[in-house]
Design a protein around this motif. Structure first.
Motif, PDB file in Angstrom:
ATOM      1  N   LEU A  20       0.827  -1.207   0.000  1.00 50.33           N
ATOM      2  CA  LEU A  20       0.000   0.000   0.000  1.00 50.33           C
ATOM      3  C   LEU A  20       0.861   1.256   0.000  1.00 50.33           C
ATOM      4  O   LEU A  20       0.525   2.253  -0.626  1.00 50.33           O
ATOM      5  CB  LEU A  20      -0.931  -0.007   1.217  1.00 50.33           C
ATOM      6  CG  LEU A  20      -2.002  -1.083   1.202  1.00 50.33           C
ATOM      7  CD1 LEU A  20      -2.834  -1.032   2.469  1.00 50.33           C
ATOM      8  CD2 LEU A  20      -2.906  -0.959  -0.009  1.00 50.33           C
ATOM      9  N   LEU A  23       1.999   1.861  -3.438  1.00 51.72           N
ATOM     10  CA  LEU A  23       0.921   2.438  -4.241  1.00 51.72           C
ATOM     11  C   LEU A  23       0.822   3.929  -3.993  1.00 51.72           C
ATOM     12  O   LEU A  23       0.605   4.717  -4.903  1.00 51.72           O
ATOM     13  CB  LEU A  23      -0.420   1.784  -3.883  1.00 51.72           C
ATOM     14  CG  LEU A  23      -0.705   0.416  -4.463  1.00 51.72           C
ATOM     15  CD1 LEU A  23      -2.076  -0.044  -4.032  1.00 51.72           C
ATOM     16  CD2 LEU A  23      -0.631   0.452  -5.983  1.00 51.72           C
ATOM     17  N   GLN A  24       0.994   4.305  -2.730  1.00 54.81           N
ATOM     18  CA  GLN A  24       0.922   5.722  -2.384  1.00 54.81           C
ATOM     19  C   GLN A  24       2.029   6.502  -3.079  1.00 54.81           C
ATOM     20  O   GLN A  24       1.799   7.567  -3.629  1.00 54.81           O
ATOM     21  CB  GLN A  24       1.038   5.877  -0.875  1.00 54.81           C
ATOM     22  CG  GLN A  24       0.822   7.293  -0.408  1.00 54.81           C
ATOM     23  CD  GLN A  24       0.638   7.367   1.088  1.00 54.81           C
ATOM     24  OE1 GLN A  24       0.980   6.438   1.805  1.00 54.81           O
ATOM     25  NE2 GLN A  24       0.079   8.451   1.560  1.00 54.81           N
ATOM     26  N   SER A  27       1.333   7.016  -6.759  1.00 48.80           N
ATOM     27  CA  SER A  27       0.308   7.987  -7.141  1.00 48.80           C
ATOM     28  C   SER A  27       0.629   9.383  -6.652  1.00 48.80           C
ATOM     29  O   SER A  27       0.058  10.349  -7.123  1.00 48.80           O
ATOM     30  CB  SER A  27      -1.048   7.561  -6.594  1.00 48.80           C
ATOM     31  OG  SER A  27      -0.993   7.564  -5.193  1.00 48.80           O
TER      32      SER A  27
END
Lengths: 327, 241
Positions: A20, A23-24, A27
């Protein structure tokens, strides 16, 4: 996380967190402006500002009324909400459930602030003939859709009194049978050219409704005479009210092979995993997830277990990385 | 009884102007449109929001705005002595009404005509200030449900014991029988939407106590703002491009 009530062991926890986090990072370069309720949106007043959805004015400042992402189109400033009920747009393909049959109309639950209305005159009759709807048609409405049937339709428009009208003027719309309905948050489904998908390798249909209702069911050939057949059998049924004793023929028609049922469950579970992780739902990602589970020899029931969640999160990181490199 | 020691500490070791630890968490109820858990010290409240959805009772439908309903309840296990509580007693009806009116003031109901919004709040642990905690939890849950709001409503209580204004009373201080002022404000607009007090206080002291409670509300607002931002960020990056 909302639907994630998992008992992760220590390594799985660490892996999920790492995924996660990545992913942060992936983005964050996009630098999307996120606001919360009552936060001021910075605007340049000299250029003139048009306040769109999710904004209001307070002491000359533009203030958000929702939590979401600020979007700017020329002068227009609006907030795109993340988790919220469905916001209809004309032409959206939606999946819904019939809650009530009213005179000349069906009321359909579609995750909107009100029930949508599908008029009898706004849909093709089963016999496919264009004509005025008679009183007899009105009495036979229940033979087209009954209560609790799942149907697909298209948004026709918002009436001036705020009610939502649907239409189903094509063979591809209509009752959905022999499958599963999964409800997800509408922001996970993006508007695309195609919302009806026939997954040939699995022999199933996948309908991604813009309202967050997702249908996974056995593939049915959309053809004119299939509908007329329905009509005939319906009249047959009317002759003998004993519905329980189906004829052999009918049983054959409604029989779904075991393999297809398994495929339906596998795709449905893939959708559940992805939506619980909050990943965008596109047909490619869903198929990819289902194939990954099959190739790793993961049982359908184990797809909802902790290990597959973590694996899916890690696969998503890889996928987004490769997209980034490619783009 | 002595509620503030000569050293200036309260029974639970706080300073008079100090709040309890606050914590908010979004997404506690899977099937609700919006949900949150809010804790103020040992007070813990869960809130769930359903809607805007079709009005269940057609006769209650309002043609130009949304109908807001609220239900407050206390879990049997929430207090020290376990009691069976009848549903709809006077206290919970009153608090339901208070919460409903407070939330209605901030929801932009005119944007969702002919629909209904249900707010359910339940106290899981009661240690004073349940009213405030319920309002804060409801605000979080409404924001999570994506319901447009004019502003964030936050609430906090303050009291006056041993001639000292005290912020955020706990159960022991609350049951001392002194004045208990519950204030709800719209954080950004700086407007009061809720003000309750069940005792008498001289005017000048009341002003001090209310000022203190308002400060508390602002601190809560900041905390809620952070929780919401964190949650929105997470949703956005998980969704991806």
């Amino acid at each position: 996380m909302r639907d994630l009530r998992l008992s992760l062991n220590q390594t799985q926890k660490v892996r999920l967190e790492a995924a996660l986090e990545e992913l942060q990072e992936l983005s964050s370069s996009a630098a999307s402006a996120i606001v919360t309720v009552a936060e001021t949106i910075p605007v340049n007043h000299e250029d003139g500002v048009l306040k769109g959805h999710g904004t209001t004015e307070l002491n000359g400042e533009v203030v958000a009324t929702l939590c979401g992402v600020v979007e700017r189109v020329n002068k227009l400033v609006y907030v795109r909400a993340l988790r919220a009920r469905y916001k209809p747009e004309v032409g959206d393909i939606i999946v819904g459930r019939v809650v009530e049959i009213a005179p000349k109309r069906w009321r359909i639950e579609i995750n909107f602030s009100q029930d949508a209305i599908l008029m009898l005159s706004a849909m093709n009759l089963p016999d496919g003939i264009q004509r005025r709807r008679t009183a007899v048609d009105e009495l036979n409405m229940r033979s087209i859709f009954g209560e609790n049937d799942v149907v697909s339709a298209e948004v026709r428009g918002l009436q001036h009194d705020g009610s939502l009208q649907l239409q189903a003027r094509s063979q591809k719309y209509g009752k959905l049978e022999r499958g599963q309905l999964i409800t997800v948050s509408p922001y996970l489904v993006k508007r695309r050219k195609q919302h009806f998908h026939h997954l040939e390798q699995y022999g199933i249909d996948l309908v991604l409704g813009c309202n967050g209702f997702i249908w996974v069911g056995e593939h049915v050939e959309a053809q004119e005479n299939a509908m007329t057949e329905d009509q005939e059998s319906e009249t047959e049924e009317n002759k003998k009210p004993n519905k329980k004793s189906m004829t052999l023929e009918e049983q054959e028609r409604t029989y779904t092979p075991f393999q297809t049922r398994q495929n339906i469950c596998r795709i449905a579970n893939a959708v559940r995993v992805l939506s619980a992780l909050g990943f965008c739902l596109t047909v490619e990602v869903i198929i990819d997830t289902a194939e990954a589970s099959a190739s790793l020899n993961i049982d359908i029931k184990d797809m909802l277990g902790a290990e597959f969640y973590v694996l899916t999160a890690e696969r998503e990181v890889q996928r987004r990385k490769s997209i980034k490199k490619g783009g | 009884m002595e509620y503030v020691s000569p050293e200036g500490l309260r029974l639970d070791g706080r300073r008079p102007m100090e709040m309890r630890q606050i914590r908010g968490e979004i997404g506690a109820v899977a099937k609700a449109d919006g949900s949150a858990v809010f804790e103020m010290g040992n007070t813990k409240v869960i809130a769930a929001v359903y809607g805007p959805r079709e009005v269940q009772n057609r006769s209650q439908q309002i043609s130009d705005q949304a109908l807001v309903r609220c239900e407050y309840s206390m879990a049997n296990f929430s207090t020290g002595d376990r009691m069976r509580r009848p549903k709809g007693d006077r206290r919970s009806t009153e608090i339901s009404l208070v919460i409903r009116q407070t939330m209605e003031a901030c929801i932009m109901t005119h944007l969702m005509p002919r629909s209904q919004i249900d707010i359910f709040v339940q106290v899981l642990q009661a240690d004073g200030g349940t009213r405030s905690a319920c309002i804060n939890a409801a605000t979080l849950a409404l924001a999570d449900a994506g319901i447009p709001m004019r502003d964030l409503v936050t609430s906090c209580s303050a009291g006056y014991l041993n001639s000292t204004p005290l912020l955020d009373l706990n159960y022991v201080e609350d049951s001392a029988g002194g004045p208990d002022v519950t204030v709800g404000i719209l954080a950004k607009m700086d407007k009061v939407t809720l003000l309750q007090m069940d005792a008498k206080l001289p005017m000048d002291i009341f002003e001090n106590v209310m000022q203190l409670a308002t400060e508390g509300c602002k601190a809560v607002a900041q905390c809620i703002q952070e929780v919401l931002l964190e949650n929105s960020k997470k949703l956005e990056y998980q969704r991806g491009p």
